[in-house]
Design a protein around this motif. Structure first.
Motif, PDB file in Angstrom:
ATOM      1  N   UNK A  50      18.484 -10.530 -21.342  1.00  0.00           N
ATOM      2  CA  UNK A  50      19.601 -10.913 -21.982  1.00  0.00           C
ATOM      3  C   UNK A  50      19.543 -12.297 -22.088  1.00  0.00           C
ATOM      4  N   UNK A  51      20.186 -13.236 -23.118  1.00  0.00           N
ATOM      5  CA  UNK A  51      19.563 -14.980 -22.753  1.00  0.00           C
ATOM      6  C   UNK A  51      18.266 -15.712 -23.376  1.00  0.00           C
ATOM      7  N   UNK A  52      17.190 -14.297 -23.509  1.00  0.00           N
ATOM      8  CA  UNK A  52      16.171 -14.956 -23.402  1.00  0.00           C
ATOM      9  C   UNK A  52      15.763 -14.473 -25.046  1.00  0.00           C
ATOM     10  N   UNK A  53      14.455 -15.834 -25.696  1.00  0.00           N
ATOM     11  CA  UNK A  53      14.576 -15.669 -26.684  1.00  0.00           C
ATOM     12  C   UNK A  53      13.180 -14.229 -26.448  1.00  0.00           C
ATOM     13  N   UNK A  54      12.671 -13.601 -27.899  1.00  0.00           N
ATOM     14  CA  UNK A  54      11.875 -12.764 -28.062  1.00  0.00           C
ATOM     15  C   UNK A  54      10.506 -12.869 -27.699  1.00  0.00           C
ATOM     16  N   UNK A  55       9.340 -13.633 -26.956  1.00  0.00           N
ATOM     17  CA  UNK A  55       8.538 -13.876 -26.517  1.00  0.00           C
ATOM     18  C   UNK A  55       8.774 -13.742 -24.043  1.00  0.00           C
TER      19      UNK A  55
END
Length: 249
Positions: free
Chosen positions: A179-184
């Motif tokens: 959660x709250x992380x970008x795709x990479x």
């Protein structure tokens, strides 16, 4: 995976009531070595109650928890940690001002004596543990002496996982780790979980992100209003079926 392999963790007919509220009723699941089991369900489905019962925050009203076939009962999260169950919450509980090594040993710092008398922090041991643990997760950061406040979300997640691995957690409960992380960054965390699987650890993966669940899990257990709505092998289900189980369609 062979059904004959003894589960690392068995939850049998677990219930937790708060007064008249039945937050969890008669719930059972198993996790075998090298297996990722996803827990899915809407808010209020019972996921948080379940992980708090497994990790020693709540005492179950009824039912049994077994580790490697042995019944266990925890009064505190520390007792669960001592037995190899580590929970990594979404907020990670890292000390921003400390290094990776400082966070791995948080509250359990190794000491050495100068001139055989004066106790000081054994920083070389902490740095070495940080290097070895991060290498075990195939996660490489160049700035071992930097405070973790400098790190990205995925790197911070790696530090929290590394701490659990260093203290030999056999079961890792991961609460919304992407959660709250970008795709990479999400991909990095998924890669870390694959490393844990390869080491024979068991992972309980809690997420609202079905794409991540399908990318990393072996099985999915769906909770709805405190009871099991269904359990499926990931290879034998679809996003649509999981959503129907979650909403009761």
């Amino acid at each position: 995976m062979s059904e004959a392999v003894q589960p690392l963790l068995e939850v049998q007919n677990l219930s937790k009531h708060f007064g008249a509220v039945r937050a969890l009723s008669d719930f059972s699941m198993q996790i075998r070595p090298g297996e990722v089991v996803a827990l899915a369900g809407d808010n209020g489905a019972g996921k948080t109650t379940l992980i708090k019962a497994i990790s020693g925050v709540y005492k179950p009203t009824a039912g049994e928890i077994r580790l490697k076939g042995e019944p266990v009962s925890f009064s505190t999260p520390q007792e669960a940690r001592d037995k190899g169950i580590e929970t990594i919450y979404q907020d990670l509980a890292l000390a921003d001002n400390l290094t990776i090594g400082g966070n791995i040993f948080l509250g359990r710092e190794p000491m050495r004596r100068i001139l055989g008398v004066l106790p000081v922090l054994d920083r070389p041991k902490m740095a070495q543990a940080a290097r070895e643990t991060m290498a075990l997760l195939d996660f490489h950061v160049s700035r071992m002496e930097a405070p973790v406040s400098n790190f990205s979300g995925g790197q911070r997640q790696a530090v929290a996982i590394g701490r659990a691995v260093y203290w030999n957690a056999q079961i890792l409960i991961m609460d919304e780790p992407t959660a709250a992380l970008g795709v990479p960054e999400q991909r990095k965390v998924i890669s870390l979980i694959h490393q844990l699987k390869a080491q024979g650890r068991g992972v309980i993966f809690i997420s609202h992100n079905l794409q991540d669940i399908f990318a990393v899990s072996d099985r999915i257990v769906v909770l709805r209003r405190g009871v099991t709505a269904g359990e499926r092998k990931i290879s034998e289900t679809t996003h649509d079926e999981v959503v129907k189980l979650m909403v009761g369609g």
